[in-house]
Structures are given as structure tokens and as C-alpha cells.
Design a protein around this motif. Sequence first.
Motif, mmCIF file in Angstrom:
data_model
loop_
_atom_site.group_PDB
_atom_site.id
_atom_site.type_symbol
_atom_site.label_atom_id
_atom_site.label_comp_id
_atom_site.label_asym_id
_atom_site.label_seq_id
_atom_site.Cartn_x
_atom_site.Cartn_y
_atom_site.Cartn_z
ATOM 1 N N HIS A 60 0.837 -1.190 0.000
ATOM 2 C CA HIS A 60 0.000 0.000 0.000
ATOM 3 C C HIS A 60 0.881 1.252 0.000
ATOM 4 O O HIS A 60 0.535 2.264 -0.643
ATOM 5 C CB HIS A 60 -0.932 0.014 1.205
ATOM 6 N N GLY A 61 2.002 1.189 0.711
ATOM 7 C CA GLY A 61 2.922 2.319 0.713
ATOM 8 C C GLY A 61 3.458 2.623 -0.669
ATOM 9 O O GLY A 61 3.587 3.793 -1.053
ATOM 10 N N ARG A 62 3.755 1.586 -1.446
ATOM 11 C CA ARG A 62 4.214 1.803 -2.828
ATOM 12 C C ARG A 62 3.127 2.493 -3.647
ATOM 13 O O ARG A 62 3.390 3.393 -4.439
ATOM 14 C CB ARG A 62 4.583 0.466 -3.464
ATOM 15 N N PHE A 63 1.875 2.080 -3.433
ATOM 16 C CA PHE A 63 0.763 2.701 -4.143
ATOM 17 C C PHE A 63 0.666 4.197 -3.804
ATOM 18 O O PHE A 63 0.504 5.037 -4.696
ATOM 19 C CB PHE A 63 -0.541 1.986 -3.788
ATOM 20 N N ILE A 64 0.772 4.553 -2.526
ATOM 21 C CA ILE A 64 0.698 5.963 -2.124
ATOM 22 C C ILE A 64 1.859 6.744 -2.738
ATOM 23 O O ILE A 64 1.700 7.888 -3.186
ATOM 24 C CB ILE A 64 0.701 6.103 -0.592
ATOM 25 N N SER A 65 3.039 6.134 -2.792
ATOM 26 C CA SER A 65 4.186 6.800 -3.405
ATOM 27 C C SER A 65 3.927 7.099 -4.880
ATOM 28 O O SER A 65 4.267 8.185 -5.379
ATOM 29 C CB SER A 65 5.443 5.935 -3.257
ATOM 30 N N GLU A 66 3.331 6.142 -5.590
ATOM 31 C CA GLU A 66 3.009 6.366 -7.002
ATOM 32 C C GLU A 66 1.927 7.425 -7.161
ATOM 33 O O GLU A 66 1.958 8.223 -8.105
ATOM 34 C CB GLU A 66 2.563 5.046 -7.651
ATOM 35 N N LEU A 67 0.982 7.448 -6.239
ATOM 36 C CA LEU A 67 -0.066 8.473 -6.255
ATOM 37 C C LEU A 67 0.560 9.865 -6.116
ATOM 38 O O LEU A 67 0.210 10.802 -6.841
ATOM 39 C CB LEU A 67 -1.049 8.202 -5.115
ATOM 40 N N ARG B 93 3.685 10.663 -6.778
ATOM 41 C CA ARG B 93 4.534 10.949 -7.931
ATOM 42 C C ARG B 93 3.727 11.607 -9.064
ATOM 43 O O ARG B 93 4.213 12.456 -9.784
ATOM 44 C CB ARG B 93 5.183 9.658 -8.432
ATOM 45 N N ARG B 94 2.467 11.195 -9.163
ATOM 46 C CA ARG B 94 1.630 11.708 -10.253
ATOM 47 C C ARG B 94 0.927 13.022 -9.897
ATOM 48 O O ARG B 94 0.772 13.894 -10.761
ATOM 49 C CB ARG B 94 0.588 10.662 -10.641
ATOM 50 N N TYR B 95 0.520 13.197 -8.625
ATOM 51 C CA TYR B 95 -0.373 14.314 -8.318
ATOM 52 C C TYR B 95 0.188 15.347 -7.346
ATOM 53 O O TYR B 95 -0.405 16.416 -7.213
ATOM 54 C CB TYR B 95 -1.702 13.777 -7.777
ATOM 55 N N ASP B 96 1.272 15.075 -6.655
ATOM 56 C CA ASP B 96 1.778 16.077 -5.720
ATOM 57 C C ASP B 96 2.169 17.347 -6.465
ATOM 58 O O ASP B 96 2.798 17.304 -7.525
ATOM 59 C CB ASP B 96 3.004 15.544 -4.974
#
Length: 450
Positions: free
Chosen positions: A151-158, A160-163
Motif C-alpha cells: 500500500h505504501g508503494r501505491f501511495i508513493s506512485e499516487l 509521484r503523479r499528483y503532488d
Amino acid sequence: MKCENNVVYPEASDEVIVNPGMGWTTFNSFNGDEVNRNYPRSSIAYFRLYWDQLEPEEGIYNWDIIDDVFTKARQNGQDVALRVSAMNGVDTANESETRKSGVKIRNYRVPEWFRGSGAKGGEYIGKNNKSADPIPIWEPDYGDPMFLEKHGRFISELGRRYDGNPNLDHMDLGSMGRWGEWHFRAAVSEPHFEARKRIIDIYLEAFPRTPLLIPLANEEAMAYAVSKGVGWRADCIGDSRQGYYNPDWKGGTPDFNHLDDIYLQRLVGAGAVKAWKRAPVAFESCWNMKYWYEQGWNVDHIFAYALALHVSVMNNKSSAIPDEWWPQVKDFSRKMGYRFVPRKLEYPSTVTAGGRMSVSMIWENKGMAPCYRNYVLAFRIREVDGDRQVILKAGTDIRKWLPGRHSVNEMITLPTDFPMGECRLSLAVVSPENMTPGIRLAIKGDVEDG
């Protein structure tokens, strides 16, 4: 010869103003949608999504869902706030299902690939809103290293795209507990502090440029989060009846509720009472205001409570406002978040090209919170009988304008090639991305371009 100064006292307005990063939110919808009839116009479209929607297969991401939300929000004059939860807490039409020994087990929006990967979790018995049948529900173990990794990897990818997306107003830390509210069933052990801290750190690493809000839950986790500049949100404002919402709180004590006990107890325990000075405070109604009205709850008390805690954002779940309460809603709308009023401006009547001009101002923030976004105070000098103009940034940081009055002194320099003649001086709070007016001031006399 010393020139005289011009002194201006702008006239304040009592208009309800919709500004970025504050006010009411629509919920899983947009301004103009049918569900938002008889609802305040909003600057924020708040959406809750689930992990299984956005990562239906491990490492395969469905970002089109969020991209579509951003597109529609911009079309309706809104920014976006997001919560992405690891599971739901109620029966829904879109839940993932498996069969185990002939018994239906609902994952409740946990990705099927994750549950089948050997991840730890537990079952508890829920109930279907449409029937009395008991429903076994599977919930992940949030302290499981596999959950923290995947789940942490998923949040990191999120992130990367939207921050840093200028239309992303804020993110909830929605990864733990049912609905992402950081409370847990007995089916899984409550995650230890190191697991909670790890989730917080993942969000901080993934979203360094986006305001983050943590649910008002575990005091130790909240204390850590607010020490890192995270704000907070509470998901059940309005509950003030003794023992009404949950009579089992505090070992069965019947006189315990969100408004009088849970919120303040946790804020004080977490040392988060002053967190509003650096990051937003958001509330979501318990049920909705229609329910408050039907139950005879005191809306004046509820709104005063939220303002005392320096609320910036209010989510009434796109539920229509009771007609009788519109006066209170408008008054509340004028007070939550920030509300900037320039009270006095003094500047010289003449200045030479290439010369410096001192502008002395008194500003008042009549709201209950600062602006948390990096908008810029700017001046425009434009020829009265020509097309030449220049926009000059001020040096003040408006994010430091807490409620109350502020003395601001700026020294601005005209370009050396600016033509002689009569000019008009204007000011605005502008977006740093395009230097166009982004925040409406609570005064009369603004022009069409803001």
C-alpha cells in the motif's frame, strides 16, 4: 519637493465569497450537479476513492478515474481534495467478493490481488443495509509489513503523479481503518505506533507540496503528524447528544459524544490545538444537516464550535441545506477559513520611472484561519491612456496572516522604461502559476478581472 501621499480606505463587503482552499465542499460530485441543489457553491470537490479502484492489479494503475475528477472539477470552478482508503466499512454494490466454504466473504474494496498475496488480515461480522443477514468482512492488518510495503508503494506512485498539482487542494491520510478514518474492528490488531508512523512518513515523502490532513483519531499518531506540519479533519461534527452516537465509548459511559468529549480530548492529548496555524482543519457532518434539523440539534452551537477550532473546510456530503438554516449557513460561510479585507492603503501620488514607491497597508483577516496556499500579493501599475502595464510582486507571505489585523509595508520599483503619464494602481492576491487574481477580497469595488 516632497509629494503628497494618497490614502485609500476600501469599503468592506458582507458578501459570501467562494475562495480557494476554504468553505464548503461538494462530495463525490461537482457544482451544478443535481445532488447539489440548495447547497452552497463550493471551491473544493471532495472525493473518496478506494485502493482497489486505482490499483486493480498489482502495479497496474487506473489514474483515469482521478484525472477525470480533476477535469470535471476545473470545468466547474473547483479544486480537488482526495481520500484514498484501503477498505470500505459498509456494504456497497461494487465490493469485491470471494467464496470461502460456501460463505460469501466481502473484501470491502481491498484489492483482490492483495488479499490473495498472503497478506495478513481478519474477519468480522458486518450487516447489510438492505437485509438483516450477517456478513463476514475481511479487513487487512495495517501493521503487516506486506500492507505497509504494497500500500505504501501505491501511495508513493499516487504522490509521484499528483503532488504539486495546482488543482489538488489537500489529501487525507486515508490509508488506515474503515473508510480511512483510522478506527479499527476487533478482527485485526490496532497497528502499533511504528506502523502508523510509517504510513504518515510515506505520505509526507509522497506529497511534500500538498497540504495533508490526518483523521482525528489516535493521539500518538496525531501528535507525530502535526509535528510535521500535517493538519487534521474530524468526520462527525454535529454529534452532541449524550451517548447518542455510540453508548459504548469510555467503557459504556452514556454521556460521551464527539462534540463535547472526543474531539477536544484527542486534540489536547495530541498537542494539536494550535495545528490550525500551519495546516487546515476540516469537518464532515455527522449524517448531514437535514438530520440535525430533524433531531432538533442546535446548529448555532455546532457552527460556533467548528469556528472555535478554526475550521477552514466543511463537508455536508452534498446534502441540501434546510431552508430555515440558510441565514446561519451564510454567516458561517463568512467566518470559516480566511477572509481578507484591506483596511487602509497609503502610497505616493507621484513616482519616477525606475524609482521606488513605498506602499503602507493595513490588512485584516476576518476569518478564523489563515490561507494555507502560496498565493502572492501583487500590484499592477497601468497607463490610464495607454496599454503599458507592469505587475510587481510584494514580499509579504500572506500565509502568515492569522485572524486579526496586520500592518504591511512594501517597497516596489518601477521599470526604468515605464512611460510618463497618469497611471492607475491596483492590487490583487494572485496565483503564483499565472499571476492572475486567485483570491477575492471582501471589499466593494473590484473590477471584472479581479
